[in-house]
Design a protein around this motif. Structure first.
Motif, PDB file in Angstrom:
ATOM      1  N   VAL A 257       0.836  -1.205   0.000  1.00  0.00           N
ATOM      2  CA  VAL A 257       0.000   0.000   0.000  1.00  0.00           C
ATOM      3  C   VAL A 257       0.869   1.252   0.000  1.00  0.00           C
ATOM      4  N   SER A 258       1.930   1.228   0.784  1.00  0.00           N
ATOM      5  CA  SER A 258       2.822   2.384   0.827  1.00  0.00           C
ATOM      6  C   SER A 258       3.416   2.669  -0.547  1.00  0.00           C
ATOM      7  N   ARG A 259       3.767   1.604  -1.274  1.00  0.00           N
ATOM      8  CA  ARG A 259       4.371   1.777  -2.600  1.00  0.00           C
ATOM      9  C   ARG A 259       3.339   2.125  -3.668  1.00  0.00           C
ATOM     10  N   LEU A 312      -5.748   0.332   5.809  1.00  0.00           N
ATOM     11  CA  LEU A 312      -5.060  -0.016   4.569  1.00  0.00           C
ATOM     12  C   LEU A 312      -6.039  -0.377   3.449  1.00  0.00           C
ATOM     13  N   MET A 313      -7.279  -0.684   3.805  1.00  0.00           N
ATOM     14  CA  MET A 313      -8.288  -0.995   2.790  1.00  0.00           C
ATOM     15  C   MET A 313      -8.756   0.250   2.039  1.00  0.00           C
ATOM     16  N   LEU A 314      -8.826   1.357   2.742  1.00  0.00           N
ATOM     17  CA  LEU A 314      -9.540   2.531   2.243  1.00  0.00           C
ATOM     18  C   LEU A 314      -8.572   3.564   1.675  1.00  0.00           C
ATOM     19  N   ALA A 383      -5.818  -7.324  -2.293  1.00  0.00           N
ATOM     20  CA  ALA A 383      -5.546  -6.867  -0.933  1.00  0.00           C
ATOM     21  C   ALA A 383      -6.820  -6.509  -0.178  1.00  0.00           C
ATOM     22  N   THR A 384      -7.768  -5.839  -0.849  1.00  0.00           N
ATOM     23  CA  THR A 384      -8.938  -5.322  -0.135  1.00  0.00           C
ATOM     24  C   THR A 384      -9.790  -6.419   0.493  1.00  0.00           C
ATOM     25  N   VAL A 389     -11.433  -9.250   5.580  1.00  0.00           N
ATOM     26  CA  VAL A 389     -11.634 -10.452   6.398  1.00  0.00           C
ATOM     27  C   VAL A 389     -10.779 -10.378   7.663  1.00  0.00           C
ATOM     28  N   CYS A 390      -9.521  -9.950   7.519  1.00  0.00           N
ATOM     29  CA  CYS A 390      -8.619  -9.890   8.669  1.00  0.00           C
ATOM     30  C   CYS A 390      -9.056  -8.812   9.658  1.00  0.00           C
TER      31      CYS A 390
END
Length: 424
Positions: A257-259, A312-314, A383-384, A389-390
């Motif tokens: 996500v950062s990249r 990190l999803m949004l 990823a989303t 789920v996590c």
């Protein structure tokens, strides 16, 4: 005729509890545990530097770290049994000396023999695994019950401070000395961990000369003790779920996500730093905080880790991600410190190390499995969905654990002192 009232004794406030940081026995234990924690953290970082310097290949690094994890998992259960069977101080001494002996072997094999490095890493992991439950049980021997929460907060603050300052210190040292010398320095840290802690109180039954059951039978007896505490089983299940799913998911997704979303690596670095700073704040908070429903408060803290994968999803501003990691860091220590304290209070003293080893065995052991599964899951589903789920697991599993009987107070009654320890 009026009577003169009898003089009354003025009420005085109870004397303040002496700070655990003024106790020389605890300070020795704290310094030894801190040295072991710093050495544990430093090894993968220094081996990473060896890869950068082309002294070790990426495949070799994976093999060495896998051997270290295998050594840990093999030794942590045995270490718990030995720490209940013999002196906890002796187990700390010999396990830390084993880890110290592994350091020069790692330095010797660096760039020469991957086999030697792999065997040495397994020895280092075994020393690390055997000493963890012994340190946990030794804290209960050295520190009085009314100061253990403060002591556990001080322990975790030392670990977080090492994580925060360690990379900078190691990188600075690497500018002046080679990787082999840094590995020898890790060995010196383990020597401090071995030699500095003092001896705790004698646990009834630990020095018995009667014939002992097998290691397996005594470990099963520790499992039986753990099953007597529903709050412990619920907490262990929730902690394992958060680490194996939430922590593993963010470990894989944060760099991506950062990249890809933010186009820079500083978001990853800032989030990881924010998590550690939050954990320091959480440890400070728990040093004196005594909520009435301690277990519920701890589970709420553990569930707050779900904000990390959620952020990190949004497509949010980087500041939101950083704030989410601060909250996650605070929450994890709102769980950890009361959890350790309640385990030391409620579990039978002669089975404490074995029960603690279950904690380390499951939470540490399933983390690599989570990492191994999360990466291909993200590659397959994206990823989303995986993060969703996590995040849901992080919120829901601790909430379900909080509904288990005795979970509200991490014991049968508020402030329970483990009166049922003698029950069969």
């Amino acid at each position: 005729m009026a009577t003169t009232p009898a003089p009354t004794t003025p009420r005085t406030a109870p004397p303040p509890t002496r700070s655990v940081l003024r106790d020389p026995a605890f300070l020795r234990l704290w310094a030894g545990s801190t040295a072991s924690g710093l050495a544990t953290w430093a090894l993968p970082f220094v081996l990473g530097l060896a890869v950068l310097h082309r002294e070790l290949g990426a495949a070799g690094l994976g093999l060495v770290l896998a051997a270290r994890t295998a050594g840990f998992l093999a030794a942590v259960a045995v270490g718990g049994v030995l720490a209940d069977r013999h002196s906890r101080r002796a187990v700390v001494l010999w396990s830390a000396l084993a880890a110290a002996a592994a350091a020069p072997l790692l330095a010797l094999g660096l760039g020469r023999s991957l086999l030697v490095m792999t065997l040495a890493a397994a020895l280092a992991g075994a020393g690390q695994g055997a000493c963890r439950p012994a340190f946990q049980a030794l804290t209960a021997e050295v520190v009085a019950a009314d100061r253990r929460q403060q002591a556990n907060a001080a322990m975790t603050m030392a670990v977080r401070t090492s994580t925060l300052a360690g990379p900078t210190m190691t990188a600075l040292l690497a500018s002046f000395v080679g990787t082999g010398t840094l590995l020898l320095g890790i060995g010196l840290l383990w020597l401090v961990a071995a030699l500095l802690p003092g001896r705790g109180a004698t646990v009834p039954g630990s020095q018995s000369s009667a014939p002992r059951a097998s290691l397996r039978a005594e470990f099963v007896d520790g499992i039986r003790e753990a099953r007597r505490h529903p709050w412990f089983l619920a907490g262990l299940g929730a902690l394992t779920a958060v680490i194996a799913l939430g922590y593993s998911a963010t470990g894989v997704a944060l760099p991506l996500v950062s990249r890809d979303r933010y186009g820079t690596g500083w978001v990853m670095a800032a989030a990881m730093t924010a998590y550690t700073v939050g954990a320091l704040g959480g440890a400070l908070l728990t040093a004196r905080r005594r909520p009435r429903s301690q277990g519920w408060s701890a589970f709420a803290g553990l569930a707050s880790y779900g904000f990390a994968p959620l952020s990190l999803m949004l497509p949010v501003h980087p500041a939101v991600v950083i704030a989410a990691y601060v909250v996650a860091g605070i929450g994890i220590e709102l769980f950890n410190v009361p959890w350790f304290t309640a385990t030391q209070r409620e579990v039978a003293p002669d089975k404490l190390a074995r029960v603690s080893s279950l904690d380390f065995l499951l939470s540490y052991g399933l983390a690599p499995a989570g990492l191994a599964l999360i990466a291909p899951a993200i590659g397959t589903f994206g990823a989303t969905p995986v993060l969703a789920v996590c995040a849901a697991a992080c919120f829901l599993v601790p909430a379900a654990a909080a509904l288990v009987p005795t979970a509200r107070h991490f014991g049968r009654t508020p402030g329970s002192q483990g009166v049922s320890r003698s029950a069969p």
